[in-house]
Design an enzyme around this catalytic site. Structure first.
Site, PDB file in Angstrom:
ATOM      1  N   LYS A 142     -28.904 -17.285 -18.544  1.00 41.27           N
ATOM      2  CA  LYS A 142     -28.879 -16.573 -19.827  1.00 41.27           C
ATOM      3  C   LYS A 142     -28.420 -17.504 -20.935  1.00 41.27           C
ATOM      4  O   LYS A 142     -27.432 -18.218 -20.742  1.00 41.27           O
ATOM      5  CB  LYS A 142     -27.859 -15.415 -19.777  1.00 41.27           C
ATOM      6  CG  LYS A 142     -28.124 -14.433 -18.704  1.00 41.27           C
ATOM      7  CD  LYS A 142     -26.986 -13.452 -18.548  1.00 41.27           C
ATOM      8  CE  LYS A 142     -27.345 -12.555 -17.384  1.00 41.27           C
ATOM      9  NZ  LYS A 142     -26.317 -11.589 -17.061  1.00 41.27           N
ATOM     10  N   ASP A 163       0.684   4.380  -2.461  1.00 42.82           N
ATOM     11  CA  ASP A 163       0.422   5.740  -1.984  1.00 42.82           C
ATOM     12  C   ASP A 163       1.469   6.722  -2.498  1.00 42.82           C
ATOM     13  O   ASP A 163       1.156   7.864  -2.833  1.00 42.82           O
ATOM     14  CB  ASP A 163       0.403   5.785  -0.445  1.00 42.82           C
ATOM     15  CG  ASP A 163      -0.838   5.090   0.092  1.00 42.82           C
ATOM     16  OD1 ASP A 163      -1.777   4.862  -0.702  1.00 42.82           O
ATOM     17  OD2 ASP A 163      -0.855   4.754   1.295  1.00 42.82           O
ATOM     18  N   CYS A 206     -63.191   1.598   2.075  1.00 41.04           N
ATOM     19  CA  CYS A 206     -63.757   2.850   2.516  1.00 41.04           C
ATOM     20  C   CYS A 206     -64.368   3.496   1.279  1.00 41.04           C
ATOM     21  O   CYS A 206     -63.661   3.778   0.315  1.00 41.04           O
ATOM     22  CB  CYS A 206     -62.679   3.758   3.096  1.00 41.04           C
ATOM     23  SG  CYS A 206     -63.283   5.435   3.327  1.00 41.04           S
ATOM     24  N   GLU A 217     -24.764  -3.820 -11.930  1.00 39.55           N
ATOM     25  CA  GLU A 217     -25.520  -3.580 -10.711  1.00 39.55           C
ATOM     26  C   GLU A 217     -24.617  -2.878  -9.706  1.00 39.55           C
ATOM     27  O   GLU A 217     -23.523  -3.364  -9.415  1.00 39.55           O
ATOM     28  CB  GLU A 217     -25.927  -4.962 -10.184  1.00 39.55           C
ATOM     29  CG  GLU A 217     -27.244  -5.036  -9.537  1.00 39.55           C
ATOM     30  CD  GLU A 217     -28.428  -4.863 -10.480  1.00 39.55           C
ATOM     31  OE1 GLU A 217     -28.260  -4.849 -11.717  1.00 39.55           O
ATOM     32  OE2 GLU A 217     -29.531  -4.697  -9.944  1.00 39.55           O
ATOM     33  N   CYS A 259     -61.571   8.290   8.228  1.00 35.90           N
ATOM     34  CA  CYS A 259     -62.651   9.273   8.040  1.00 35.90           C
ATOM     35  C   CYS A 259     -63.954   8.844   8.684  1.00 35.90           C
ATOM     36  O   CYS A 259     -64.963   9.540   8.571  1.00 35.90           O
ATOM     37  CB  CYS A 259     -62.853   9.549   6.555  1.00 35.90           C
ATOM     38  SG  CYS A 259     -63.512   8.144   5.668  1.00 35.90           S
ATOM     39  N   LEU A 266     -36.059  -8.485 -15.980  1.00 35.71           N
ATOM     40  CA  LEU A 266     -36.066  -9.936 -16.149  1.00 35.71           C
ATOM     41  C   LEU A 266     -37.374 -10.498 -15.619  1.00 35.71           C
ATOM     42  O   LEU A 266     -37.917  -9.986 -14.650  1.00 35.71           O
ATOM     43  CB  LEU A 266     -34.947 -10.563 -15.317  1.00 35.71           C
ATOM     44  CG  LEU A 266     -33.516 -10.449 -15.796  1.00 35.71           C
ATOM     45  CD1 LEU A 266     -32.585 -10.993 -14.734  1.00 35.71           C
ATOM     46  CD2 LEU A 266     -33.343 -11.228 -17.094  1.00 35.71           C
ATOM     47  N   CYS A 290     -64.167   3.397   8.665  1.00 38.32           N
ATOM     48  CA  CYS A 290     -62.806   3.711   8.208  1.00 38.32           C
ATOM     49  C   CYS A 290     -62.034   4.398   9.342  1.00 38.32           C
ATOM     50  O   CYS A 290     -62.527   5.373   9.915  1.00 38.32           O
ATOM     51  CB  CYS A 290     -62.872   4.620   6.993  1.00 38.32           C
ATOM     52  SG  CYS A 290     -61.268   5.286   6.535  1.00 38.32           S
ATOM     53  N   ASP A 305       0.819  -1.210   0.000  1.00 40.42           N
ATOM     54  CA  ASP A 305       0.000   0.000   0.000  1.00 40.42           C
ATOM     55  C   ASP A 305       0.858   1.267   0.000  1.00 40.42           C
ATOM     56  O   ASP A 305       0.531   2.247  -0.657  1.00 40.42           O
ATOM     57  CB  ASP A 305      -0.913   0.033   1.237  1.00 40.42           C
ATOM     58  CG  ASP A 305      -2.016  -1.008   1.130  1.00 40.42           C
ATOM     59  OD1 ASP A 305      -2.045  -1.717   0.102  1.00 40.42           O
ATOM     60  OD2 ASP A 305      -2.828  -1.110   2.073  1.00 40.42           O
ATOM     61  N   LYS A 357     -27.778 -13.252  -9.061  1.00 44.16           N
ATOM     62  CA  LYS A 357     -28.590 -12.060  -9.275  1.00 44.16           C
ATOM     63  C   LYS A 357     -28.324 -11.139  -8.097  1.00 44.16           C
ATOM     64  O   LYS A 357     -28.639 -11.461  -6.951  1.00 44.16           O
ATOM     65  CB  LYS A 357     -30.067 -12.432  -9.345  1.00 44.16           C
ATOM     66  CG  LYS A 357     -30.967 -11.245  -9.614  1.00 44.16           C
ATOM     67  CD  LYS A 357     -32.353 -11.725  -9.957  1.00 44.16           C
ATOM     68  CE  LYS A 357     -33.281 -10.626 -10.423  1.00 44.16           C
ATOM     69  NZ  LYS A 357     -33.230  -9.379  -9.691  1.00 44.16           N
TER      70      LYS A 357
END
Ligand code: IVH
Length: 672
Positions: free
Chosen positions: A290, A38, A426, A173, A411, A84, A408, A34, A116
């Site tokens: 597929k 860097d 309702c 995705e 109301c 799909l 309801c 690393d 998926k």
């Protein structure tokens, strides 16, 4: 250092950093420690600072854009982005596979099985080897330009290796890995912010951030699974060849990919993936199958929403045990009363669940769900969590049986029962909850997309009795709105202009926005494509409606019921009167009556600003003359057709030296 040496060194360092990014993020096999990485990165940053003339937008140091956007531009996809179809059992997937064999008249069919991923679909375009644009799926035809946010994903190259293909569009995705999601949510709770419900919501929320810095602070990643547009005459023979393209380009693919030749292979791979998927660092909700051969894919084609050569297999939903704290009644858009269980929060499928639908009165009675019961709930991907089982043996005797209210809860109107549909309704057309849901749906993004009219404003309008019908929205004015709390003059202006602008929306959005049962956005688009206008749909017979591909009897019946109900007939008349798109689009008709030519052959055009006709009109003209219309300006754009009040696209065109035509110039060019 001379400028020439600096330029060469910057180029060399960029390539090195890109190479090590690939080794790190893609192959998970870093070649250098690393610290060494860097150092390279730091040297590049310093040199770019000293020689800003050589700083490129595609430099690996330029992932995070500096300025927040004002809003997302809409871009038209180079090719339709489809969805799909789903299957839920081995039997269904076997039927699908065997039908493919039969239709193709072959005995063996190589297919790919891959995970998926439960994320957010994106399209990513590279041109001349650099990341040009990333967009959400949107409605499949066009989506939001989210390039700024996608650039912050470290595994995604801003520039491709020179030996890879340089011009193509791929689909994938975007997701938030489990670990990053947990850390981020913990931090949010700590900061007094609400946690995200699940990784997919967190991903979608992040992609909607206008400030790229905010996106950069959240751990997104991206996996590609499909091909879109291919440039330079490139062809791909198979899905497998697509994975090779990804490898060459340094783009990520799914962690498990099976290529199998027969049904046993398919089922084997699906079962194996189910065992393995829980160890993947991201949420998966199924397997995708597929057809490998792209020529066969082509010959199989697609329905209006999904290819016929691919299908998703959804794994069984995950379950969890919890307790029902209370049962509450919700009033839906159609007035249906739905019992909902408030639960002791429980973790399932990567989400904290605290509510579950009980569907309807019959369901609650059949299962005898009571407040205080210990229950098993189930959750699968998008689907709202549901109570699937009650642990009767854990009852204490204090639990009370559920009773559906006779009035309801919002109301107080006496409820009605719809004997066929087991629904309790309702009947009050002015029931505030019903009206709120109806208006929210109408104004929502997928429907009329009314800017300035979010759920909170809808609730205010309804509570102040300023709106009981959709048409009331079009009779609001500043004096009516002035009395509302938390509604300043700016919000009022936004709301009124949002409502006004919505009159220009395509008719299918209005049809969808009306909230007619079973009439989704896809059916609305299909119906308008077929009949050409709302008027024609209203006049169509049941048989005409039913005969439209992918519409069917249920939708046809529902449409007719809606159009024939006296209430809706009056409301439709009011909507027509305020200028919503009912009549055939005169402009579009004129456009299609015009002669075609190839005067724009090979050109790529972008349309912006206010013109004398809807943009669709001009888009159609361009297409009829052999041109292509895209949503965003790039160096490849042939010209920008700009009307009045053209904004950022105009600036961009000017910056890139793309020619800008006004309407008159454009029409003259057509005539050439
Ligand atoms: S292939 C033509 N492969 O699931 C559409 N899709 O529910 C081909 N998805 O819209 C899509 N993982 O966004 C494909 N391995 C995968 C996938 C995948 C996730 C998404 C994709 C699609 C959605 C459909």
């Amino acid at each position: 250092m001379t400028p020439d040496t600096a330029k060469a060194r910057i180029n060399d360092l960029s390539r090195q950093v890109e190479h090590h990014n690939r080794r790190y993020y893609l192959d998970a096999e870093p070649e250098i420690p690393d610290r060494a990485y860097d150092e390279l990165h730091r040297e590049l940053v310093d040199l770019e600072k000293a020689f800003p003339q050589f700083l490129s937008a595609h430099s690996p140091t330029q992932r995070v854009g500096s300025s927040p956007l004002e809003g997302f531009e809409t871009v038209t996809h180079l090719q339709l982005m489809m969805s799909l179809d789903n299957t839920y059992s081995e039997e269904e997937i076997s039927t699908f596979y065997n039908r493919l064999l039969k239709n193709l008249e072959i005995k063996k069919l190589p297919v790919i099985i891959e995970p998926k991923i439960d994320g957010v679909a994106v399209s990513v375009v590279y041109r001349d080897g650099v990341l040009e644009r990333a967009a959400t799926r949107g409605d499949g035809r066009s989506g939001d330009d989210i390039t700024q946010n996608i650039r912050t994903i470290e595994s995604l190259p801003l520039r491709l290796p020179p030996d890879a293909p340089q011009n193509f569009e791929v689909r994938g995705e975007v997701y938030m890995p489990h670990e990053g999601f947990a850390t981020m949510n913990a931090r949010r709770v700590n900061d007094g912010e609400p946690p995200f419900a699940n990784p997919r919501n967190a991903t979608a929320g992040t992609l909607k951030q206008l400030d790229p810095q905010a996106a950069a602070n959240r751990p997104l990643d991206l996996i590609f699974h499909g091909v879109g547009w291919l440039g330079d005459g490139m062809t791909l023979e198979s899905q497998n060849a697509f994975y090779e393209l990804l490898d060459q380009a340094g783009l990520r693919k799914g962690d498990y990919i099976w290529k199998v030749d027969d049904l046993d292979g398919v089922l084997g791979a699906i079962r194996e993936l189910d065992k393995k998927r829980h160890d993947l660092p991201y949420e998966t909700d199924g397997a995708v199958m597929k057809v490998n051969d792209r020529a066969l894919q082509e010959s199989l084609g697609a329905t209006s929403k999904a290819p016929r050569w691919a299908i998703a297999f959804k794994y069984q939903a995950e379950q969890a045990e919890t307790r029902v704290l209370s049962i509450e009644i919700q009033v839906g858009r159609t007035g249906a009363l739905t019992p909902v269980a408030n639960l002791e929060p429980v973790h399932v499928s990567g989400t904290t669940v605290s509510r579950a639908t009980l569907h309807n009165e019959g369901e609650v009675k059949r299962k005898d769900v009571r407040e205080g019961d210990v229950v098993i709930i189930e959750k699968a991907g998008e689907i709202i969590p549901a109570v699937v089982e009650v642990k009767y043996d854990q009852r204490k005797g204090t639990e009370k049986p559920f009773e559906m209210p006779t009035t309801c809860p919002t109301c107080d109107t006496a409820v009605e029962r719809d004997p066929e549909q087991v629904a309790v309704l309702c009947p009050n057309p002015k029931c505030p909850d019903k009206v709120k849901r109806k208006l929210r749906h109408y104004a929502a993004r997928g429907a009329m997309d009314i800017q300035g009219l979010g759920s909170a404003s809808v609730d205010q309008l309804v509570e102040a009795q300023l709106a009981t019908h959709i048409s009331d929205l079009y009779h609001l004015d500043a004096s009516k709105l002035g009395g509302l709390e938390r509604m300043g003059s700016k919000s009022i202006k936004n709301l009124l202009s949002g409502v006004e602008v919505s009159k220009q929306q395509p008719a299918w959005r209005m049809l969808f926005g009306l909230g007619i049962r079973h009439v989704g956005s896809t059916s609305s688009q299909i119906l308008l494509d077929h009949f050409g206008s709302m008027e024609a749909i209203m006049k169509a017979s049941f048989e005409d409606l039913e005969a439209v591909d992918d519409v069917g009897a249920i939708v046809a019946r529902s449409l007719q019921d809606f159009f024939q109900a006296p209430d809706s007939a009056e409301e439709l008349e009011r909507l027509r009167a305020v200028g919503l798109p009912f009549a055939p689009n005169k402009a579009a008709e004129d456009a299609s009556a015009r002669p075609t030519s190839d005067s724009l052959e090979g050109t790529t055009c972008v349309i912006t600003g206010t013109l004398s006709q809807p943009r669709d009109y001009f888009a159609q003209l361009i297409k009829q003359h052999g041109g292509k219309v895209t949503g965003s300006v790039s160096a490849k754009t042939s010209f920008l057709l700009a009307g009045e009040k053209a904004g950022s696209k105009m600036t961009k065109a000017e910056k890139l030296g793309v020619s800008v035509l006004n309407e008159e110039d454009f029409l003259a060019k057509l005539a050439d």
